[in-house]
Design a protein around this motif. Structure first.
Motif, PDB file in Angstrom:
ATOM      1  N   LYS A 192      15.459   5.507 -16.119  1.00 12.76           N
ATOM      2  CA  LYS A 192      14.272   6.319 -15.899  1.00 12.76           C
ATOM      3  C   LYS A 192      13.531   5.895 -14.672  1.00 12.76           C
ATOM      4  CE  LYS A 192      12.884   6.913 -20.921  1.00 12.76           C
ATOM      5  NZ  LYS A 192      12.804   5.876 -21.995  1.00 12.76           N
ATOM      6  N   LEU A 193      13.035   6.818 -13.930  1.00 11.22           N
ATOM      7  CA  LEU A 193      12.468   6.516 -12.632  1.00 11.22           C
ATOM      8  C   LEU A 193      11.225   5.994 -13.019  1.00 11.22           C
ATOM      9  CD1 LEU A 193      12.723   7.344  -9.718  1.00 11.22           C
ATOM     10  CD2 LEU A 193      11.527   9.266 -10.120  1.00 11.22           C
ATOM     11  N   LYS A 194      10.620   4.836 -12.052  1.00  6.89           N
ATOM     12  CA  LYS A 194       9.198   4.139 -12.412  1.00  6.89           C
ATOM     13  C   LYS A 194       8.795   4.183 -11.209  1.00  6.89           C
ATOM     14  CE  LYS A 194       8.708   2.639 -16.335  1.00  6.89           C
ATOM     15  NZ  LYS A 194       8.135   3.475 -17.405  1.00  6.89           N
ATOM     16  N   PHE A 195       7.538   4.370 -11.301  1.00 10.03           N
ATOM     17  CA  PHE A 195       6.448   4.169 -10.197  1.00 10.03           C
ATOM     18  C   PHE A 195       5.340   3.003 -10.527  1.00 10.03           C
ATOM     19  CE2 PHE A 195       6.756   9.015 -10.005  1.00 10.03           C
ATOM     20  CZ  PHE A 195       8.018   9.101  -9.218  1.00 10.03           C
TER      21      PHE A 195
ATOM     22  N   PRO B 157       1.750   2.458  -8.805  1.00 10.11           N
ATOM     23  CA  PRO B 157       0.713   2.544  -7.707  1.00 10.11           C
ATOM     24  C   PRO B 157       0.167   1.285  -7.249  1.00 10.11           C
ATOM     25  CG  PRO B 157       0.240   3.783  -9.635  1.00 10.11           C
ATOM     26  CD  PRO B 157       1.472   2.977 -10.017  1.00 10.11           C
TER      27      PRO B 157
ATOM     28  N   ILE C 267      -7.429  -7.076  -4.137  1.00 11.01           N
ATOM     29  CA  ILE C 267      -7.246  -5.842  -4.006  1.00 11.01           C
ATOM     30  C   ILE C 267      -8.428  -5.289  -4.748  1.00 11.01           C
ATOM     31  CG2 ILE C 267      -5.938  -3.645  -4.585  1.00 11.01           C
ATOM     32  CD1 ILE C 267      -3.012  -5.746  -4.212  1.00 11.01           C
TER      33      ILE C 267
ATOM     34  N   LYS D 213      -0.098  -6.860 -10.685  1.00  8.35           N
ATOM     35  CA  LYS D 213       0.151  -7.400 -11.943  1.00  8.35           C
ATOM     36  C   LYS D 213       1.238  -6.770 -12.654  1.00  8.35           C
ATOM     37  CE  LYS D 213      -3.353  -4.404 -13.903  1.00  8.35           C
ATOM     38  NZ  LYS D 213      -4.688  -4.140 -14.727  1.00  8.35           N
TER      39      LYS D 213
ATOM     40  N   GLN E  94      -2.533  -0.118  -7.057  1.00  7.39           N
ATOM     41  CA  GLN E  94      -3.709  -0.872  -7.655  1.00  7.39           C
ATOM     42  C   GLN E  94      -3.254  -1.637  -8.946  1.00  7.39           C
ATOM     43  OE1 GLN E  94      -3.430   2.653  -7.376  1.00  7.39           O
ATOM     44  NE2 GLN E  94      -4.360   3.457  -9.330  1.00  7.39           N
ATOM     45  N   ARG E  95      -1.818  -1.359  -9.440  1.00 11.89           N
ATOM     46  CA  ARG E  95      -1.138  -1.955 -10.500  1.00 11.89           C
ATOM     47  C   ARG E  95      -0.036  -2.982  -9.942  1.00 11.89           C
ATOM     48  NH1 ARG E  95       1.192   1.817 -13.839  1.00 11.89           N
ATOM     49  NH2 ARG E  95      -0.016   3.666 -12.953  1.00 11.89           N
TER      50      ARG E  95
ATOM     51  N   GLN F  39       0.800  -1.143   0.016  1.00  9.59           N
ATOM     52  CA  GLN F  39       0.002  -0.156   0.028  1.00  9.59           C
ATOM     53  C   GLN F  39       0.951   1.019  -0.010  1.00  9.59           C
ATOM     54  OE1 GLN F  39      -3.596  -0.242   2.314  1.00  9.59           O
ATOM     55  NE2 GLN F  39      -3.920  -2.237   1.750  1.00  9.59           N
ATOM     56  N   GLY F  40       0.676   2.213  -1.022  1.00  8.14           N
ATOM     57  CA  GLY F  40       1.665   3.189  -1.141  1.00  8.14           C
ATOM     58  C   GLY F  40       2.010   3.014  -2.451  1.00  8.14           C
ATOM     59  N   THR F  41       3.099   3.365  -2.900  1.00 11.96           N
ATOM     60  CA  THR F  41       3.558   3.473  -4.175  1.00 11.96           C
ATOM     61  C   THR F  41       5.110   2.870  -4.477  1.00 11.96           C
ATOM     62  OG1 THR F  41       2.333   5.174  -5.066  1.00 11.96           O
ATOM     63  CG2 THR F  41       4.245   4.717  -6.474  1.00 11.96           C
TER      64      THR F  41
ATOM     65  N   GLU G 112      14.712   2.161 -14.131  1.00 12.14           N
ATOM     66  CA  GLU G 112      14.829   1.353 -15.386  1.00 12.14           C
ATOM     67  C   GLU G 112      15.490   1.995 -16.522  1.00 12.14           C
ATOM     68  OE1 GLU G 112      11.828  -2.001 -16.252  1.00 12.14           O
ATOM     69  OE2 GLU G 112      11.621  -0.375 -17.762  1.00 12.14           O
TER      70      GLU G 112
ATOM     71  N   GLN H 115       8.674   2.473  -6.120  1.00 13.48           N
ATOM     72  CA  GLN H 115       9.392   3.388  -6.984  1.00 13.48           C
ATOM     73  C   GLN H 115      10.736   2.523  -7.427  1.00 13.48           C
ATOM     74  OE1 GLN H 115      10.011   7.394  -5.737  1.00 13.48           O
ATOM     75  NE2 GLN H 115       8.451   7.470  -4.122  1.00 13.48           N
ATOM     76  N   TYR H 116      11.313   2.643  -8.542  1.00 13.96           N
ATOM     77  CA  TYR H 116      12.545   1.770  -8.926  1.00 13.96           C
ATOM     78  C   TYR H 116      12.942   2.521 -10.064  1.00 13.96           C
ATOM     79  CZ  TYR H 116       9.747  -0.597 -12.554  1.00 13.96           C
ATOM     80  OH  TYR H 116       8.944  -0.814 -13.795  1.00 13.96           O
TER      81      TYR H 116
END
Lengths: 444, 444
Positions: B197-200, B202, B262, B208, B204-205, B187-189, B194, B191-192
């Motif tokens: 490029k910063l990727k988030f 959320p 979820i 998957k 709800q995804r 729960q939250g988001t 790649e 971050q990594y």
């Protein structure tokens, strides 16, 4: 009968109320004191009116507050909700009536016996929503009950929108109320009742579970469920109603596009983006898009399973989400970045008119048939300052003060405006300020 | 050289550590004091060992705490993370070494200079994750650097799972760690990074968006991204690395079914369900299902766009979500209801063995070619009490105490275990406790 009226708070929601009380002050023999931490703001609202006085007040200073309240007959508190309770306790102690537009807290309700003992009326939720919604609903519910109808469903929808003639952006929406509340709307879970079954809609499905309504003269609207549909069952006398729903209105297409913002992750308020001051909106969208070939826009469309040239994508693009423009907010959450962007995009122009729309649908059974009673309330503002929102929030309090000062209120204790002696005269007078109310009934 | 070792906390994560220190106490001349608010629990852990003492300690009592710490040489704190700082301040004042398995807070890092001045070592994150992950990663990273490789990607996956022979439910999962953290995971988001490029991702995804890995001898696993992928770049010497990701491992199929929970709204912890004590799981699902014809199960399948007879629905059904059985929890949130249900369904049997799996994938360039260095760590528990989790969390602290007491640690100040003098001997000794570590490299 003369009344000394104290209005605490001269902020942006006070204009219509202060104007009303000043306009009526000669006729009813009122004196109006407007108290604020910023006495210049209070003075500006009064504009030199002979029956108006501006006063400086830091509400946390107990003695100053009591001194002002002591010299009034009726107190109207426009303070933030959590500050009402101290004013209410002063009103008990000093035997003054109290009027607010805020939700009535349990703490405030508990002052009911003391207020009743002192023959005082403390009226809360005397604004638009909460306020006008209670009054219009109770008027219809009581009429139906009077003719013997058995109420089986109550659905109520309200929207603070932009008038069709000022509706000139792809979203069909501009801010006429607290932008933060609009951005965070619905976070949590909506609960309502349908055919005696409790229903929950979690946030991630809220904006795609829609109700569709039509309002004569204004066409179609869509609605998403509010969190608080189950409130007011008792106050409305609907304890055992099988179906009850409250919802928020938007122009068609808004919800699908807002649902896209939610799915992308842009309404997320729980994590600050490091380096948010240095990146662009385009980079933010890249960070939220799935990896892969194709433009960021294409990959966002793919994520949302929407047409890259369709309506939802047009709305997202119009916001500037794919522009290579710096965000310029330090350690901001996506929700704060979105709010900041929308503040600019959804700003009212000075001549824009807002529009309040409210519809109640009351299903009832009578003589073996089932009917739906539909009541529509609409009101347009004059411009970006004299808004329908400000009038509908402020004027009911002013009218209620008139009713008290004319001795027309018999009730004592802590209340919300569900009584006939309140809603009939308030709704009647509101019509003279441009509020339109229509009703029709159809067999269903 | 003799050492007096104080272990503060005798809770469930202390068993492997206390056993290790007692087993080694004769060989290294240690005396072991185990202090806890429940002295009977401490005494039970010691089991009458001649070199062990149980002590009663309320850690909030400053004098008692200092008295115990004053009589030790090395302090191991198994307290909840927020209580470490006072123990650390005592250790500075009384000149004692300190070891913990918790995340090192900024507050603790700020004691670095004082610890260094007094020639003390404060070692945090000396457990599994954080802990073993740092050690195994640094061992590989430093080997690659030593041969001249340029590191271009670091991906690290860890899972606390159930061993294949004890894996007897459709979810391929049982609780081997804090159930609440499992229910609220992600729960939250996330971050990594790649390709720079910063990727988030959320929430709800999150479940998957999966990574797939294979571990020799154990087959395939899937992983979802952790929130903290961007941490440790500095400590690992990877400041400018273009790709960095940390993830959590599950057996295949878990994530799709968890994603369904979820989407239904069952991990929602932000609203209590009124009357939750009175309704059944079936009624809860009805409340969350879209309205319409068909069974609740069919409508849930429709909502999720899944096969009503497929794997995900089988897992949901096996949990008992569609049973007409009372929930019996007052004013509980959906997340709490789910946790309570899972506590029963995902409980370890006494003979169940847990399994820890960790894989690091380190991509690097060397002599014009690109390689992927893959290291796999696996460890199985003995039964539901002597778990791999307890060993991997507790034993590294015990081994580190041995290193201190034998004078093998040169570092002073506040650290996490990224130094060779720590990770080489700890990883080596861990193998004797059943931790398996394999490596291979492939050109990519």
């Amino acid at each position: 009968m003369s009344s000394r009226i104290l209005i605490i708070g001269a902020g942006r929601s006070s204009s219509a109320l202060i104007k009303y009380t000043l306009d009526k002050s000669e006729e009813f023999g009122w004196s109006i004191t407007v108290a604020d931490a910023n006495p210049a703001a209070a003075a500006a609202r009064i504009g030199g009116h002979p029956r108006g006085n501006a006063a400086w007040l830091d509400v946390t200073k107990t003695n100053d507050r009591r001194d002002l309240i002591g010299r009034a007959d009726i107190v109207i508190s426009l303070l933030p909700a959590h500050l009402h309770i101290e004013v209410a306790q002063d009103c008990i102690r000093l035997k003054k009536h109290l009027v607010t537009a805020s939700y009535v807290s349990q703490e405030l309700f508990r002052l009911g016996d003391e207020a009743r003992d002192r023959e005082l009326i403390f009226m809360g939720e005397m604004g638009l929503d909460p306020g006008i919604d209670h009054m219009t609903a109770m008027q219809r519910l009581n009429l139906i009950r009077k003719k013997g109808g058995k109420i089986i469903a109550f659905r109520s929808f309200t929207g603070g929108l932009i008038a069709p003639e000022s509706n000139d952006n792809p979203w069909g929406y501009k801010f006429t109320w607290n932008p933060r509340n609009v951005v965070l709307a619905g976070q949590g879970t909506a609960q309502y009742l349908e055919n005696e079954k409790l229903k929950f809609i979690p946030y991630q499905r809220l904006f795609k579970t829609l109700w569709h309504i039509e309002v004569p003269g204004y066409g179609k609207f869509e609605a998403y469920a509010n969190r608080d549909s189950l409130l007011y069952r008792k106050q409305y006398g609907l304890d055992d109603i099988p179906t009850i729903l409250r919802g928020t209105l938007r122009y068609p297409g808004f919800a699908a596009a807002w649902h896209a913002l939610i799915r992308i992750g842009l309404t997320n308020a729980d994590f600050p983006i490091l380096d948010s001051a240095k990146i662009t909106y385009h980079e933010l969208m890249e960070a939220l898009a799935p990896s892969g070939p194709g433009s960021v826009k294409d990959r966002i469309a793919q994520l949302l399973q929407i047409d890259p040239a369709g309506d939802v994508m047009n709305r997202l693009t119009w916001l500037g989400l794919f522009r290579k423009k710096k965000i310029k907010l330090r350690d901001a959450t996506p929700a704060l970045i979105l709010e900041n962007l929308l503040l600019d995009k959804w700003k009212l122009s000075p001549s824009d008119k807002d529009l309040i729309v409210m519809q109640h649908q009351i299903d009832y059974e009578l003589d073996g048939k089932t009917y739906r009673d539909i009541s529509n309330l609409t009101m347009k503002g004059e411009d970006a300052t004299d808004t329908a929102m400000a009038r509908l929030v402020g004027l009911p309090m002013g009218i209620f003060v008139r009713l008290i000062s004319q001795g027309q209120i018999k009730a004592t204790g802590v209340h919300i405006p569900t009584m006939k002696e309140v809603y009939e005269p308030v709704l009647e007078e509101m019509k003279s300020f441009g509020m339109e109310l229509t009703h029709h009934t159809e067999e269903i």
